[in-house]
Every structure is written in structure tokens, then in C-alpha cells.
Design a protein around this motif. Structure first.
Motif, PDB file in Angstrom:
ATOM      1  N   GLY A 123       0.795  -1.224   0.000  1.00  0.00           N
ATOM      2  CA  GLY A 123       0.000   0.000   0.000  1.00  0.00           C
ATOM      3  C   GLY A 123       0.826   1.273   0.000  1.00  0.00           C
ATOM      4  O   GLY A 123       0.425   2.275  -0.598  1.00  0.00           O
ATOM      5  N   HIS A 124       2.002   1.249   0.648  1.00  0.00           N
ATOM      6  CA  HIS A 124       2.818   2.458   0.730  1.00  0.00           C
ATOM      7  C   HIS A 124       3.720   2.663  -0.495  1.00  0.00           C
ATOM      8  O   HIS A 124       4.426   3.663  -0.575  1.00  0.00           O
ATOM      9  CB  HIS A 124       3.666   2.454   2.019  1.00  0.00           C
ATOM     10  CG  HIS A 124       4.604   1.295   2.117  1.00  0.00           C
ATOM     11  ND1 HIS A 124       4.303   0.183   2.867  1.00  0.00           N
ATOM     12  CD2 HIS A 124       5.818   1.075   1.586  1.00  0.00           C
ATOM     13  CE1 HIS A 124       5.308  -0.677   2.792  1.00  0.00           C
ATOM     14  NE2 HIS A 124       6.231  -0.150   2.007  1.00  0.00           N
ATOM     15  N   ASN A 125       3.675   1.748  -1.464  1.00  0.00           N
ATOM     16  CA  ASN A 125       4.509   1.868  -2.659  1.00  0.00           C
ATOM     17  C   ASN A 125       3.778   2.706  -3.709  1.00  0.00           C
ATOM     18  O   ASN A 125       3.277   2.208  -4.708  1.00  0.00           O
ATOM     19  CB  ASN A 125       4.872   0.484  -3.197  1.00  0.00           C
ATOM     20  CG  ASN A 125       5.941   0.547  -4.259  1.00  0.00           C
ATOM     21  OD1 ASN A 125       6.222   1.599  -4.813  1.00  0.00           O
ATOM     22  ND2 ASN A 125       6.536  -0.599  -4.548  1.00  0.00           N
ATOM     23  N   LYS A 126       3.716   3.996  -3.452  1.00  0.00           N
ATOM     24  CA  LYS A 126       2.962   4.908  -4.318  1.00  0.00           C
ATOM     25  C   LYS A 126       3.483   4.957  -5.765  1.00  0.00           C
ATOM     26  O   LYS A 126       2.680   4.998  -6.697  1.00  0.00           O
ATOM     27  CB  LYS A 126       2.912   6.294  -3.693  1.00  0.00           C
ATOM     28  CG  LYS A 126       2.111   6.285  -2.381  1.00  0.00           C
ATOM     29  CD  LYS A 126       1.886   7.668  -1.841  1.00  0.00           C
ATOM     30  CE  LYS A 126       1.250   7.698  -0.481  1.00  0.00           C
ATOM     31  NZ  LYS A 126       0.210   6.743  -0.203  1.00  0.00           N
ATOM     32  N   PRO A 127       4.814   4.951  -5.992  1.00  0.00           N
ATOM     33  CA  PRO A 127       5.268   4.975  -7.395  1.00  0.00           C
ATOM     34  C   PRO A 127       4.786   3.758  -8.190  1.00  0.00           C
ATOM     35  O   PRO A 127       4.332   3.903  -9.323  1.00  0.00           O
ATOM     36  CB  PRO A 127       6.797   5.001  -7.278  1.00  0.00           C
ATOM     37  CG  PRO A 127       7.074   5.550  -5.915  1.00  0.00           C
ATOM     38  CD  PRO A 127       5.942   5.075  -5.052  1.00  0.00           C
ATOM     39  N   ALA A 128       4.869   2.572  -7.603  1.00  0.00           N
ATOM     40  CA  ALA A 128       4.430   1.374  -8.316  1.00  0.00           C
ATOM     41  C   ALA A 128       2.916   1.406  -8.541  1.00  0.00           C
ATOM     42  O   ALA A 128       2.443   1.096  -9.633  1.00  0.00           O
ATOM     43  CB  ALA A 128       4.823   0.116  -7.547  1.00  0.00           C
ATOM     44  N   PRO A 144      -5.723  -5.029   4.862  1.00  0.00           N
ATOM     45  CA  PRO A 144      -5.148  -4.006   5.751  1.00  0.00           C
ATOM     46  C   PRO A 144      -4.166  -4.614   6.747  1.00  0.00           C
ATOM     47  O   PRO A 144      -4.430  -5.660   7.335  1.00  0.00           O
ATOM     48  CB  PRO A 144      -6.355  -3.418   6.478  1.00  0.00           C
ATOM     49  CG  PRO A 144      -7.560  -3.882   5.739  1.00  0.00           C
ATOM     50  CD  PRO A 144      -7.176  -5.143   5.046  1.00  0.00           C
ATOM     51  N   GLY A 145      -3.033  -3.950   6.911  1.00  0.00           N
ATOM     52  CA  GLY A 145      -2.041  -4.362   7.896  1.00  0.00           C
ATOM     53  C   GLY A 145      -1.544  -5.780   7.720  1.00  0.00           C
ATOM     54  O   GLY A 145      -1.168  -6.443   8.682  1.00  0.00           O
ATOM     55  N   GLU A 146      -1.480  -6.275   6.515  1.00  0.00           N
ATOM     56  CA  GLU A 146      -1.120  -7.660   6.230  1.00  0.00           C
ATOM     57  C   GLU A 146       0.330  -7.981   6.576  1.00  0.00           C
ATOM     58  O   GLU A 146       0.653  -9.114   6.911  1.00  0.00           O
ATOM     59  CB  GLU A 146      -1.385  -7.956   4.748  1.00  0.00           C
ATOM     60  CG  GLU A 146      -1.240  -9.392   4.353  1.00  0.00           C
ATOM     61  CD  GLU A 146      -2.348 -10.299   4.876  1.00  0.00           C
ATOM     62  OE1 GLU A 146      -2.246 -11.513   4.651  1.00  0.00           O
ATOM     63  OE2 GLU A 146      -3.318  -9.828   5.507  1.00  0.00           O
ATOM     64  N   PHE A 147       1.209  -6.983   6.501  1.00  0.00           N
ATOM     65  CA  PHE A 147       2.637  -7.214   6.764  1.00  0.00           C
ATOM     66  C   PHE A 147       3.145  -6.235   7.811  1.00  0.00           C
ATOM     67  O   PHE A 147       2.696  -5.088   7.873  1.00  0.00           O
ATOM     68  CB  PHE A 147       3.460  -7.027   5.474  1.00  0.00           C
ATOM     69  CG  PHE A 147       3.065  -7.981   4.374  1.00  0.00           C
ATOM     70  CD1 PHE A 147       3.441  -9.314   4.425  1.00  0.00           C
ATOM     71  CD2 PHE A 147       2.322  -7.540   3.295  1.00  0.00           C
ATOM     72  CE1 PHE A 147       3.077 -10.194   3.414  1.00  0.00           C
ATOM     73  CE2 PHE A 147       1.957  -8.414   2.276  1.00  0.00           C
ATOM     74  CZ  PHE A 147       2.329  -9.745   2.341  1.00  0.00           C
ATOM     75  N   TYR A 153       2.886  -1.461  10.132  1.00  0.00           N
ATOM     76  CA  TYR A 153       2.018  -2.353   9.362  1.00  0.00           C
ATOM     77  C   TYR A 153       1.863  -1.802   7.949  1.00  0.00           C
ATOM     78  O   TYR A 153       1.778  -0.594   7.747  1.00  0.00           O
ATOM     79  CB  TYR A 153       0.638  -2.466  10.020  1.00  0.00           C
ATOM     80  CG  TYR A 153       0.696  -3.202  11.336  1.00  0.00           C
ATOM     81  CD1 TYR A 153       0.895  -4.572  11.379  1.00  0.00           C
ATOM     82  CD2 TYR A 153       0.579  -2.506  12.530  1.00  0.00           C
ATOM     83  CE1 TYR A 153       0.972  -5.250  12.583  1.00  0.00           C
ATOM     84  CE2 TYR A 153       0.648  -3.173  13.746  1.00  0.00           C
ATOM     85  CZ  TYR A 153       0.842  -4.551  13.765  1.00  0.00           C
ATOM     86  OH  TYR A 153       0.913  -5.204  14.953  1.00  0.00           O
ATOM     87  N   ALA A 154       1.821  -2.726   6.995  1.00  0.00           N
ATOM     88  CA  ALA A 154       1.663  -2.344   5.588  1.00  0.00           C
ATOM     89  C   ALA A 154       0.509  -3.124   4.974  1.00  0.00           C
ATOM     90  O   ALA A 154       0.366  -4.335   5.214  1.00  0.00           O
ATOM     91  CB  ALA A 154       2.949  -2.626   4.814  1.00  0.00           C
ATOM     92  N   ASP A 155      -0.308  -2.426   4.206  1.00  0.00           N
ATOM     93  CA  ASP A 155      -1.416  -3.060   3.488  1.00  0.00           C
ATOM     94  C   ASP A 155      -0.883  -3.836   2.273  1.00  0.00           C
ATOM     95  O   ASP A 155       0.103  -3.434   1.648  1.00  0.00           O
ATOM     96  CB  ASP A 155      -2.408  -2.024   2.986  1.00  0.00           C
ATOM     97  CG  ASP A 155      -3.100  -1.263   4.097  1.00  0.00           C
ATOM     98  OD1 ASP A 155      -3.008  -1.686   5.274  1.00  0.00           O
ATOM     99  OD2 ASP A 155      -3.746  -0.236   3.786  1.00  0.00           O
ATOM    100  N   ASP A 156      -1.569  -4.911   1.948  1.00  0.00           N
ATOM    101  CA  ASP A 156      -1.315  -5.660   0.736  1.00  0.00           C
ATOM    102  C   ASP A 156      -2.448  -5.303  -0.221  1.00  0.00           C
ATOM    103  O   ASP A 156      -3.621  -5.582   0.062  1.00  0.00           O
ATOM    104  CB  ASP A 156      -1.316  -7.164   1.045  1.00  0.00           C
ATOM    105  CG  ASP A 156      -0.840  -8.024  -0.094  1.00  0.00           C
ATOM    106  OD1 ASP A 156      -0.334  -7.493  -1.111  1.00  0.00           O
ATOM    107  OD2 ASP A 156      -0.963  -9.265   0.034  1.00  0.00           O
TER     108      ASP A 156
END
Length: 163
Positions: A123-128, A144-147, A153-156
Motif C-alpha cells: 500500500g505504501h509503494n505509491k510509485p508502483a 489491511p495491515g497484512e505485513f 504495518y503495511a497493506d497488501d
């Protein structure tokens, strides 16, 4: 903008792809820890040259790759291909290499008979995410919060499109 030549990977690309993978590693896009020596081969039974397209510069150096595979071995899932890895060297960023690889993956998926292509992106990889959206991919789901990555926590994010 310098055009990269896109071609299928060869088994002899193993060392160059391994170097590229290590050089481009970042918690922005990877859920795996940074690889430490001794380095494993890039290709193995789950990562075959047949699954990879590479981008070459005019001098023949590999500056990017994309991995395209069926998302599962199920016969009922063979109409879908999934992007399971995209990397572009720092020297080739901003030159359209990532876009060329995504477009080549879509063409290859169609050639293989797929009618859909999917991927997962943090989710936080805005350029991709911006690149994929500009190429017609839409968000089809979010875990949400998968990793737990880099102290947060990062969303998938699940994305896909028709071919």
C-alpha cells in the motif's frame, strides 16, 4: 527517454538478475528480508527463466525485469497471469523501463492465452501503484495491515485488469 529492449530471460542472466535484485531491494516493495551472502541463485525451481522478461540497455546490460506466472497450478486458474516481481535499476528509472516491462508482460500474458492479469503491491509503494493504475490496473482488494515491515504495518493491495 532511452528505450530498453525487452526480451525473455536466459539461464545465463542469473548472476546479473541476482545483482539487480539485491541492488534494488527496499522495504518499499519487498516483504522479504535483505539477502545476505552467500547469495542464492536468482533462478530456482520456483523462479525459472521462462517466467522472466528482462529489459536491456543499448550496451546489453540488464536494467530491469518482470516476473509473470500463473497465480496457481489449478486448471481453473490458467486464464489469469500474475506479476510477481518487478525491478528497475536506479540508472534506468524515469526512462520508461518499468512501463515497458508492464506492457510487455501484458502482451506476453495475452500470448499465453490469459484474459486477466493481476498483481499484489504494498500500500505504501505509491510509485508502483501509480504506474500500474496508469496502465489500466484497478484496486480489487486491500488486506489491511497484512505485513509488519520496517517498524509499521503495511497493506497488501490486490490489483488487476482485463487483457
Amino acid at each position: 527517454m532511452s528505450e530498453s529492449h525487452i526480451r525473455p530471460a536466459l539461464s545465463t542472466d542469473d548472476a546479473a538478475l541476482g545483482r539487480l535484485d539485491r541492488e534494488t531491494w527496499s522495504p518499499l516493495h519487498s516483504v522479504q528480508p535483505r539477502q545476505e551472502p552467500p547469495f542464492d541463485p536468482f533462478f530456482d525451481s520456483n523462479h525459472r527463466p521462462d517466467d522472466i522478461l528482462v529489459a536491456e540497455d543499448a550496451d546489453g546490460s540488464i536494467v530491469g525485469y518482470i516476473r509473470l506466472v500463473p497465480p496457481s497450478p489449478l486448471a481453473c486458474h490458467q486464464h489469469v497471469r500474475q506479476i510477481q516481481g518487478l525491478a528497475v535499476s536506479g540508472s534506468a528509472r524515469g526512462r520508461g523501463t518499468g512501463r515497458a516491462l508492464v506492457r510487455a508482460a501484458c502482451r506476453e500474458a495475452r500470448r499465453q492465452g490469459a484474459v486477466r492479469i493481476t498483481l499484489r503491491v504494498l500500500g505504501h509503494n505509491k510509485p508502483a501503484r501509480a504506474l500500474y493504475e496508469s496502465e489500466g490496473f484497478a484496486v480489487e482488494g486491500v488486506l489491511p495491515g497484512e505485513f509488519w515491515l520496517d517498524g509499521r504495518y503495511a497493506d497488501d493491495v490486490l490489483m488487476g485488469r482485463s487483457l
